[in-house]
Design a protein around this motif. Sequence first.
Motif, mmCIF file in Angstrom:
data_model
loop_
_atom_site.group_PDB
_atom_site.id
_atom_site.type_symbol
_atom_site.label_atom_id
_atom_site.label_comp_id
_atom_site.label_asym_id
_atom_site.label_seq_id
_atom_site.Cartn_x
_atom_site.Cartn_y
_atom_site.Cartn_z
ATOM 1 N N MET A 30 0.852 -1.192 0.000
ATOM 2 C CA MET A 30 0.000 0.000 0.000
ATOM 3 C C MET A 30 0.892 1.249 0.000
ATOM 4 O O MET A 30 2.103 1.153 0.189
ATOM 5 N N LYS A 31 0.273 2.417 -0.195
ATOM 6 C CA LYS A 31 1.062 3.654 -0.259
ATOM 7 C C LYS A 31 0.471 4.698 0.680
ATOM 8 O O LYS A 31 -0.751 4.926 0.643
ATOM 9 N N GLN A 32 1.300 5.325 1.478
ATOM 10 C CA GLN A 32 0.824 6.467 2.264
ATOM 11 C C GLN A 32 1.078 7.711 1.426
ATOM 12 O O GLN A 32 2.221 8.125 1.252
ATOM 13 N N VAL A 33 -0.014 8.311 0.928
ATOM 14 C CA VAL A 33 0.134 9.443 0.003
ATOM 15 C C VAL A 33 0.084 10.790 0.721
ATOM 16 O O VAL A 33 0.362 11.814 0.103
ATOM 17 N N ALA A 34 -0.316 10.785 1.996
ATOM 18 C CA ALA A 34 -0.352 12.048 2.740
ATOM 19 C C ALA A 34 -0.136 11.762 4.217
ATOM 20 O O ALA A 34 -0.559 10.724 4.735
ATOM 21 N N ASP A 35 0.549 12.686 4.888
ATOM 22 C CA ASP A 35 0.751 12.587 6.340
ATOM 23 C C ASP A 35 0.038 13.768 6.999
ATOM 24 O O ASP A 35 0.282 14.925 6.620
ATOM 25 N N LEU A 36 -0.831 13.468 7.952
ATOM 26 C CA LEU A 36 -1.575 14.541 8.627
ATOM 27 C C LEU A 36 -0.645 15.456 9.415
ATOM 28 O O LEU A 36 -1.015 16.582 9.751
ATOM 29 N N GLU A 37 0.548 14.945 9.731
ATOM 30 C CA GLU A 37 1.538 15.787 10.427
ATOM 31 C C GLU A 37 2.246 16.680 9.406
ATOM 32 O O GLU A 37 2.770 16.186 8.410
ATOM 33 N N PRO A 38 2.323 17.977 9.688
ATOM 34 C CA PRO A 38 3.038 18.863 8.762
ATOM 35 C C PRO A 38 4.539 18.592 8.746
ATOM 36 O O PRO A 38 5.193 18.720 7.723
ATOM 37 N N LYS A 39 5.077 18.217 9.910
ATOM 38 C CA LYS A 39 6.467 17.779 10.031
ATOM 39 C C LYS A 39 6.438 16.573 10.968
ATOM 40 O O LYS A 39 5.562 16.483 11.827
ATOM 41 N N PRO A 40 7.399 15.661 10.843
ATOM 42 C CA PRO A 40 7.351 14.468 11.704
ATOM 43 C C PRO A 40 7.266 14.826 13.188
ATOM 44 O O PRO A 40 8.044 15.642 13.679
ATOM 45 N N GLY A 41 6.302 14.225 13.858
ATOM 46 C CA GLY A 41 6.153 14.438 15.291
ATOM 47 C C GLY A 41 5.422 15.709 15.664
ATOM 48 O O GLY A 41 5.222 15.993 16.840
ATOM 49 N N MET A 42 5.004 16.485 14.659
ATOM 50 C CA MET A 42 4.309 17.747 14.941
ATOM 51 C C MET A 42 2.812 17.529 14.717
ATOM 52 O O MET A 42 2.412 16.946 13.706
ATOM 53 N N ALA A 43 2.001 17.975 15.670
ATOM 54 C CA ALA A 43 0.557 17.759 15.576
ATOM 55 C C ALA A 43 -0.005 18.421 14.317
ATOM 56 O O ALA A 43 0.494 19.466 13.878
ATOM 57 N N PRO A 44 -1.037 17.809 13.712
ATOM 58 C CA PRO A 44 -1.655 18.393 12.517
ATOM 59 C C PRO A 44 -2.135 19.824 12.776
ATOM 60 O O PRO A 44 -2.632 20.126 13.863
ATOM 61 N N THR A 45 -1.982 20.682 11.784
ATOM 62 C CA THR A 45 -2.440 22.072 11.889
ATOM 63 C C THR A 45 -3.536 22.297 10.849
ATOM 64 O O THR A 45 -3.550 21.619 9.809
#
Length: 304
Positions: free
Chosen positions: A213-228
């Motif tokens: 499978m492919k992860q096409v988007a990460d809800l985190e703007p930067k690794p370990g940073m909460a979504p904004t």
Amino acid sequence: MPRLAACLMACLGACLGAGFAAPAAAFTVFACEPEWAALTRVLLPSARLHVATHAGQDPHHIEARPALIAQLRSAHLAVCTGAALESGWLPTLQERAGNARTRDVFFAADHVRLIDPQPGAIGTPWAGDVHAEGNPHLHADPRNLLEVARALSERLGQELPAERAAIEQRRSAFEGRWRTQIAEWERRAAPLRGQAVAAQHTTFGYLWHWLGMKQVADLEPKPGMAPTPGHLQRLLQGLRAAPPLAVVIAGYQDPRPGRWLTGQLGAAVPLVVLPATVADDAAEKELLQWLDGLQRELLQVARR
Ligand SMILES: [Zn+2]
């Protein structure tokens, strides 16, 4: 006299039995995450286990509580993930526990080929979990558990030479059962191959990798940073143009960003909340049920 002889024999038997059982029964393992406690139970069912985290906690960020310090102090071996997953809390625990036996931690990541290394990447307070050495969330690929079991059984055998043969026997039996199960999972998960998902963090990176499978988007703007909100807005455009199978988050992550995103994308893209690991008292059966459940949830979505 025969009665006395029988009594002496019974006593001798009990003493010998206790003598043989004692070293393994007293062997105490401090597991940083429940998956390593479960694997330790597979290899050494008699081990006494302390588990530092549970499935509802973010393993990157754990408080070095006095109870954990006391547990590490009493342990003969620490079994953790490594690849800097526990770098924010394990060194503090080690320092405060002052236990020489657990200084040389068994790190699962040392025995597995890590995906997505980012050489030179440095974490900052605003991007805390960069995972420069590679993705440490390696237990979501069951093939990795075989590699870790191999190395862990070696280490346990060194710690408990009298148990070495029995540990190896259990590992070998586990490998046989596990390989059969992996083949069955791979056959069953074929409809997931090539499917795209949006997810929060790289928590299930190995699951995507294993199942194609492919992860096409990460809800985190930067690794370990909460979504904004700004980052989610930007993701929304791309995800509307090419809707993924689902938005996937781990059970310990805040569901609100994912809920907002799936609310915007409409009913065709559900929010799937997957447990990040097993319960802290789990063993082989629960490891199997956990991995089975991850695929089952995704297959259910794919069949809609
Ligand atoms: Zn991480």
